[in-house]
Design a protein around this motif. Structure first.
Motif, PDB file in Angstrom:
ATOM      1  N   UNK A   1      15.067  14.797 -19.110  1.00  0.00           N
ATOM      2  CA  UNK A   1      13.929  13.796 -19.256  1.00  0.00           C
ATOM      3  C   UNK A   1      13.662  13.772 -20.531  1.00  0.00           C
ATOM      4  N   UNK A   2      13.669  14.963 -20.994  1.00  0.00           N
ATOM      5  CA  UNK A   2      12.610  14.207 -22.478  1.00  0.00           C
ATOM      6  C   UNK A   2      13.918  13.440 -23.628  1.00  0.00           C
ATOM      7  N   UNK A   3      15.618  13.479 -22.527  1.00  0.00           N
ATOM      8  CA  UNK A   3      16.591  12.573 -23.355  1.00  0.00           C
ATOM      9  C   UNK A   3      15.880  11.532 -22.906  1.00  0.00           C
ATOM     10  N   UNK A   4      15.318  10.954 -22.088  1.00  0.00           N
ATOM     11  CA  UNK A   4      15.228   9.745 -21.540  1.00  0.00           C
ATOM     12  C   UNK A   4      14.057   8.991 -22.033  1.00  0.00           C
ATOM     13  N   UNK A   5      13.315   9.623 -22.549  1.00  0.00           N
ATOM     14  CA  UNK A   5      12.255   8.934 -23.861  1.00  0.00           C
ATOM     15  C   UNK A   5      12.505   8.875 -25.140  1.00  0.00           C
ATOM     16  N   UNK A   6      12.179   7.710 -25.606  1.00  0.00           N
ATOM     17  CA  UNK A   6      12.951   8.017 -26.852  1.00  0.00           C
ATOM     18  C   UNK A   6      11.958   8.594 -28.719  1.00  0.00           C
ATOM     19  N   UNK A   7      11.220   9.130 -27.836  1.00  0.00           N
ATOM     20  CA  UNK A   7      10.213  10.416 -28.859  1.00  0.00           C
ATOM     21  C   UNK A   7      11.549  11.428 -28.646  1.00  0.00           C
ATOM     22  N   UNK A   8      11.912  11.900 -27.166  1.00  0.00           N
ATOM     23  CA  UNK A   8      13.048  12.666 -27.326  1.00  0.00           C
ATOM     24  C   UNK A   8      14.397  12.393 -27.754  1.00  0.00           C
ATOM     25  N   UNK A   9      14.834  11.016 -27.963  1.00  0.00           N
ATOM     26  CA  UNK A   9      15.798  10.780 -28.849  1.00  0.00           C
ATOM     27  C   UNK A   9      15.593  11.213 -30.091  1.00  0.00           C
ATOM     28  N   UNK A  10      14.751  10.900 -31.067  1.00  0.00           N
ATOM     29  CA  UNK A  10      14.513  10.897 -32.090  1.00  0.00           C
ATOM     30  C   UNK A  10      14.661  12.484 -32.376  1.00  0.00           C
ATOM     31  N   UNK A  11      13.642  13.552 -32.088  1.00  0.00           N
ATOM     32  CA  UNK A  11      14.071  14.798 -31.744  1.00  0.00           C
ATOM     33  C   UNK A  11      15.226  15.459 -31.528  1.00  0.00           C
ATOM     34  N   UNK A  12      15.924  14.919 -30.661  1.00  0.00           N
ATOM     35  CA  UNK A  12      17.474  15.079 -30.451  1.00  0.00           C
ATOM     36  C   UNK A  12      17.583  15.107 -31.706  1.00  0.00           C
ATOM     37  N   UNK A  13      18.525  13.453 -32.468  1.00  0.00           N
ATOM     38  CA  UNK A  13      18.622  13.025 -33.472  1.00  0.00           C
ATOM     39  C   UNK A  13      18.139  13.792 -34.465  1.00  0.00           C
ATOM     40  N   UNK A  14      17.225  13.805 -34.527  1.00  0.00           N
ATOM     41  CA  UNK A  14      16.803  15.312 -35.909  1.00  0.00           C
ATOM     42  C   UNK A  14      17.110  16.637 -35.808  1.00  0.00           C
ATOM     43  N   UNK A  15      17.442  17.341 -34.668  1.00  0.00           N
ATOM     44  CA  UNK A  15      17.863  18.661 -33.658  1.00  0.00           C
ATOM     45  C   UNK A  15      19.116  19.027 -34.626  1.00  0.00           C
ATOM     46  N   UNK A  16      19.756  17.362 -33.693  1.00  0.00           N
ATOM     47  CA  UNK A  16      21.927  17.578 -34.457  1.00  0.00           C
ATOM     48  C   UNK A  16      22.032  17.136 -36.231  1.00  0.00           C
ATOM     49  N   UNK A  17      20.797  16.499 -37.086  1.00  0.00           N
ATOM     50  CA  UNK A  17      21.015  16.668 -38.135  1.00  0.00           C
ATOM     51  C   UNK A  17      20.965  18.211 -38.496  1.00  0.00           C
ATOM     52  N   UNK A  18      19.742  18.849 -38.361  1.00  0.00           N
ATOM     53  CA  UNK A  18      19.997  20.388 -38.873  1.00  0.00           C
ATOM     54  C   UNK A  18      20.849  20.916 -38.166  1.00  0.00           C
ATOM     55  N   UNK A  19      21.689  20.691 -37.450  1.00  0.00           N
ATOM     56  CA  UNK A  19      22.371  21.879 -36.755  1.00  0.00           C
ATOM     57  C   UNK A  19      24.026  21.492 -37.793  1.00  0.00           C
ATOM     58  N   UNK A  20      24.271  20.300 -37.745  1.00  0.00           N
ATOM     59  CA  UNK A  20      25.005  20.001 -38.751  1.00  0.00           C
ATOM     60  C   UNK A  20      25.249  20.582 -39.990  1.00  0.00           C
ATOM     61  N   UNK A  21      24.232  20.526 -40.599  1.00  0.00           N
ATOM     62  CA  UNK A  21      24.256  20.977 -41.601  1.00  0.00           C
ATOM     63  C   UNK A  21      23.653  22.890 -41.537  1.00  0.00           C
ATOM     64  N   UNK A  22      23.412  22.622 -40.556  1.00  0.00           N
ATOM     65  CA  UNK A  22      23.702  24.578 -40.160  1.00  0.00           C
ATOM     66  C   UNK A  22      24.718  25.187 -39.664  1.00  0.00           C
ATOM     67  N   UNK A  23      26.265  24.535 -39.267  1.00  0.00           N
ATOM     68  CA  UNK A  23      27.582  24.721 -39.514  1.00  0.00           C
ATOM     69  C   UNK A  23      28.195  25.133 -40.465  1.00  0.00           C
ATOM     70  N   UNK A  24      27.332  24.608 -41.410  1.00  0.00           N
ATOM     71  CA  UNK A  24      28.209  24.938 -43.387  1.00  0.00           C
ATOM     72  C   UNK A  24      27.246  27.078 -43.303  1.00  0.00           C
ATOM     73  N   UNK A  25      26.887  27.103 -42.763  1.00  0.00           N
ATOM     74  CA  UNK A  25      26.349  28.489 -43.440  1.00  0.00           C
ATOM     75  C   UNK A  25      27.474  29.708 -42.789  1.00  0.00           C
ATOM     76  N   UNK A  26      28.281  29.617 -41.350  1.00  0.00           N
ATOM     77  CA  UNK A  26      29.130  30.344 -41.054  1.00  0.00           C
ATOM     78  C   UNK A  26      30.246  31.154 -42.144  1.00  0.00           C
ATOM     79  N   UNK A  27      31.044  29.981 -42.535  1.00  0.00           N
ATOM     80  CA  UNK A  27      31.760  30.724 -43.750  1.00  0.00           C
ATOM     81  C   UNK A  27      31.486  30.853 -44.256  1.00  0.00           C
TER      82      UNK A  27
END
Length: 257
Positions: free
Chosen positions: A55-81
């Motif tokens: 339901x959240x991803x079906x909305x425009x605001x949900x898509x924006x939040x998801x995109x923001x989350x993906x950007x943060x998670x991309x950055x986060x992948x560099x922590x483990x190494x």
């Protein structure tokens, strides 16, 4: 007659990053990942519930939040190494390697409930364990490998494989690859070029679904100067891990009451 003044510039060699500085960078990157996953995906978008998620991803605001989350998670992948590399370094330079391993195991247990609350919204969940268990298994493997240093390399690699399988069955974060990564960073520590190449390849493999972004972390690791750093931050990094997860779970919990 005017006197000529010769300007001389003090060319200081790049000193690189200390272990503490790299860990602080990794903490920031991990924080980015946690905000993306724990606060946005499992909070704002409530990813643990398939109905709310769709339901959240079906909305425009949900898509924006998801995109923001993906950007943060991309950055986060560099922590483990970075963290995993410094675990291997910590083992190599520790005056009491058994105590170092025991301390990691204790904080793995302490962190499990905060990890389950933040990632599953359950007090205890055996389906997936926190990354400190992966670090502990790798350190246990290194304790044995160090005692077997006079034996053939194949036997030492076999020990690494056994603990990697253990991480698979324990279902700890980053699993077998995490154990292999830490062990190889330790075994290759006297060959800097081989260590950097191996670490970059393994980091890329770990983050295939994120376009191999974890490999970028080795740009920072390349400038590690081999020193811990002067600030007394030894226990800060152990405490930060469970503490930030408890904080984020609390924020999600009270926001959804």
């Amino acid at each position: 007659m005017a006197r000529t003044v010769k300007l001389e510039f003090n060319k200081k060699r790049l000193r690189g990053f200390s272990g503490n500085q790299l860990k602080l960078i990794a903490c920031f990157l991990m924080l980015c990942d946690s905000v993306g996953y724990m606060l946005i995906e499992n909070g704002v978008l409530y990813g643990l519930n398939a109905e709310y998620w769709s339901l959240a991803l079906a909305t425009e605001i949900g898509q924006r939040w998801y995109l923001f989350a993906r950007v943060l998670r991309f950055a986060g992948r560099m922590a483990f190494p970075i963290f995993a590399y410094l675990v291997a370094e910590g083992f190599a330079h520790s005056r009491n390697q058994r105590k170092y391993t025991f301390r990691m195991a204790v904080f793995a247990l302490i962190s499990e409930v905060p990890f389950d609350l933040a990632t599953r919204h359950l007090v205890f969940d055996m389906t997936y364990q926190n990354v400190l268990f992966t670090y502990t298994l790798a350190l246990c493997a290194l304790l044995i490998i160090k005692r077997m240093r006079k034996l053939h390399i194949v036997l030492r690699l076999l020990v690494m494989g056994v603990f990697a399988v253990g991480a698979y069955y324990l279902r700890s974060d980053y699993g077998p690859l995490g154990v292999v990564f830490i062990c190889l960073m330790y075994l290759l520590r006297k060959d800097r070029a081989a260590q950097l190449v191996t670490g970059t390849v393994l980091s890329a493999a770990e983050s295939l679904s994120y376009y191999c972004i974890s490999a970028i972390s080795f740009v920072l690791i390349r400038f590690y100067n081999g020193k811990r750093g002067t600030a007394p931050l030894k226990y800060f990094f152990y405490i930060f891990y469970p503490a930030h997860m408890l904080l984020f779970y609390g924020l999600v919990y009270f926001a959804n009451r």
